[in-house]
Structures are given as C-alpha cells and as structure tokens.
Design a protein around this motif. Structure first.
Motif, short mmCIF file in Angstrom:
data_model
loop_
_atom_site.label_atom_id
_atom_site.label_comp_id
_atom_site.label_asym_id
_atom_site.label_seq_id
_atom_site.Cartn_x
_atom_site.Cartn_y
_atom_site.Cartn_z
N THR A 100 0.84 -1.19 0.00
CA THR A 100 0.00 0.00 0.00
C THR A 100 0.88 1.24 0.00
O THR A 100 2.10 1.15 0.16
N MET A 101 0.26 2.40 -0.16
CA MET A 101 1.02 3.64 -0.33
C MET A 101 0.13 4.81 0.09
O MET A 101 -1.09 4.77 -0.13
N ASN A 102 0.71 5.85 0.67
CA ASN A 102 -0.11 7.00 1.03
C ASN A 102 0.05 8.13 0.01
O ASN A 102 0.92 8.10 -0.86
N ARG A 103 -0.81 9.13 0.11
CA ARG A 103 -0.84 10.21 -0.86
C ARG A 103 0.46 11.01 -0.87
O ARG A 103 0.94 11.44 -1.93
N ALA A 104 1.05 11.23 0.31
CA ALA A 104 2.28 12.02 0.39
C ALA A 104 3.40 11.38 -0.43
O ALA A 104 4.16 12.07 -1.10
N CYS A 105 3.49 10.06 -0.39
CA CYS A 105 4.51 9.36 -1.18
C CYS A 105 4.23 9.49 -2.67
O CYS A 105 5.15 9.65 -3.48
N CYS A 106 2.95 9.44 -3.05
CA CYS A 106 2.58 9.62 -4.46
C CYS A 106 3.01 10.99 -4.95
O CYS A 106 3.59 11.13 -6.03
N VAL A 107 2.72 12.01 -4.15
CA VAL A 107 3.06 13.39 -4.53
C VAL A 107 4.56 13.55 -4.70
O VAL A 107 5.03 14.16 -5.67
N TYR A 137 -5.26 5.53 -4.72
CA TYR A 137 -4.87 4.68 -5.85
C TYR A 137 -5.18 5.37 -7.18
O TYR A 137 -4.36 5.36 -8.10
N THR A 138 -6.34 5.98 -7.27
CA THR A 138 -6.73 6.69 -8.48
C THR A 138 -5.79 7.86 -8.75
O THR A 138 -5.40 8.12 -9.90
N HIS A 139 -5.41 8.55 -7.68
CA HIS A 139 -4.46 9.67 -7.81
C HIS A 139 -3.12 9.16 -8.36
O HIS A 139 -2.53 9.79 -9.25
N LEU A 140 -2.67 8.03 -7.84
CA LEU A 140 -1.41 7.43 -8.30
C LEU A 140 -1.53 6.97 -9.75
O LEU A 140 -0.65 7.26 -10.58
N LEU A 144 0.66 8.59 -12.83
CA LEU A 144 1.62 7.77 -13.57
C LEU A 144 1.25 7.70 -15.06
O LEU A 144 2.11 7.79 -15.93
N ALA A 145 -0.04 7.52 -15.33
CA ALA A 145 -0.49 7.45 -16.73
C ALA A 145 -0.20 8.76 -17.46
O ALA A 145 0.21 8.75 -18.63
N LYS A 146 -0.38 9.86 -16.77
CA LYS A 146 -0.12 11.17 -17.36
C LYS A 146 1.34 11.31 -17.77
O LYS A 146 1.67 11.99 -18.75
N ARG A 147 2.22 10.64 -17.04
CA ARG A 147 3.66 10.72 -17.32
C ARG A 147 4.15 9.53 -18.13
O ARG A 147 5.35 9.35 -18.30
N GLY A 148 3.23 8.70 -18.61
CA GLY A 148 3.60 7.57 -19.46
C GLY A 148 4.23 6.42 -18.70
O GLY A 148 5.00 5.64 -19.28
N MET A 149 3.94 6.29 -17.40
CA MET A 149 4.52 5.24 -16.58
C MET A 149 3.52 4.12 -16.32
O MET A 149 2.32 4.26 -16.59
#
Length: 210
Positions: A100-107, A137-140, A144-149
């Motif tokens: 799992t992962m939190n929002r701060a790590c995603c940012v 998860y949706t934010h992540l 990632l999709a926006k950056r082609g990952m």
C-alpha cells in the motif's frame, strides 16, 4: 385585541432608519496583515528525511549491502528521494513494489519524476491498496499514466525498490510499505546489478501479465 408588536414597518421609525442601514452596509476596510505558517506535514516529512540521512550518509559501492533496522523515526519511503539525491548519476529506471502507499509518497514520487531525478518508473501494489484506498490509488494511477509510466495492482505483499544509475544498481528490500510507519522495520540496501535484474524480471512479468 391590539397587536402588541405593532406593524413591523414601524421598526425603522423606532430605531431610526440610519441605524438599520448601518447594520447591513459598511465602507470599513480591514487593515492589511500577514500570517506565515509552515505546513505541519511538510515539516514532519523534512524531519524524517533528516533522520534517515543520518542513517544513510552514503550509498553502498558495487557488491556491498547495508543492513538497516529503523525505529520508526523515519519511513521506508524516505530512502527513495535520499538515494536519488546521493546517487552520483541520475536514476534512469526505477521499479517499486509495495502493498500500500499513502498520498504524500505519491506526490513526492511525481515531483521526483518531474524534476528529472527519476527516469522510467514502473510500480506494482497490492489489491488491498486499490480497494481500501481507492482515492489515493486513483491519484497514483492518473499521475503515472499522465507521465507515461506503468502501474499494476495484484495480490502482492512484497516491498522492493530498484533504482538504476549505471554502473550502480541500487536494490532496497524491507518489511515496510510506502506509508507513515511508527514500527520497527528492517531494510537492506544493496548495490548489485545481478540482484537488481533478478527482481526486475519478476516485476516485469507481473506488469505484462494478462
């Protein structure tokens, strides 16, 4: 019987029309002022990074492994930007595996990519993350999709981080997720291309699975 309250239209005469007007209109302007506050989460994040840096002052040379036991003073994720900072060359490719992962790590992950500190990024997570933290998860996924990952969610509980800056290949294996964590956790940071490719192969298999 006479109305004890009288005609409400007479209220203006009773208190004076000027008084009523002053109650709803004003030309007064407040004086200018400024309040400076530091975001509490950002401050805590900075403090944790500083504590992680005291443990990881330099990266291991090729063929060397560092074994770390943390006491909850910093998070597993804190090593990611620290490795990117300490690496003598830019990270060209990175794989991340977490439950799992939190929002701060995603940012912060997005920031590292946007700043050119992380090149190609691939990430796998557990289904728990997708189902129980749908907004994060949706934010992540969107970021990632926006950056082609790439991102894939599956029955995963491994915690592995691979960061390549050839000829250095950093592998981080540990017990913690990419979240705030007050528990005792163990981590190993190794600089080894063979081990890096060992983990990259099975992560690629999950990313490409039907």
């Amino acid at each position: 019987m006479k109305d004890l309250f009288g005609d409400l239209d007479d209220v203006g005469d009773l208190f004076g029309s000027d008084m009523l007007q002053q109650q709803v209109e004003t030309t007064h302007k407040i004086s200018a002022r400024k309040l400076v506050m530091q975001n509490r989460r950002e401050l805590i994040s900075k403090l944790k990074k500083q504590k992680a840096k005291k443990v990881l002052e330099s990266l291991p040379a090729p063929g060397v492994a560092l074994h770390i036991v943390s006491n909850g003073a910093f998070n597993y994720w804190n090593f990611v930007p620290l490795i990117a900072e300490l690496a003598p060359r830019a990270i060209t490719e990175a794989y991340f595996s977490t439950w799992t992962m939190n929002r701060a790590c995603c940012v912060e992950l997005f920031s590292l990519m946007d700043e050119g500190k992380l090149g190609k990024v691939s990430l796998i997570t557990g289904l728990y993350f997708k189902r129980r933290e749908a907004a994060v998860y949706t934010h992540l996924m969107t970021g990632l999709a926006k950056r082609g990952m790439r991102l894939r969610s599956l029955e995963n509980h491994t915690k592995v981080t691979l960061m390549a800056a050839p000829p250095d290949f950093y592998v981080m294996e540990g017990s913690a997720n990419f979240t705030n964590n007050p528990r005792i956790e163990q981590n190993t940071i190794t600089n080894d291309e063979t081990l890096w490719r060992f983990h990259a192969e099975w992560i690629e298999e999950t990313l490409n699975a039907e």
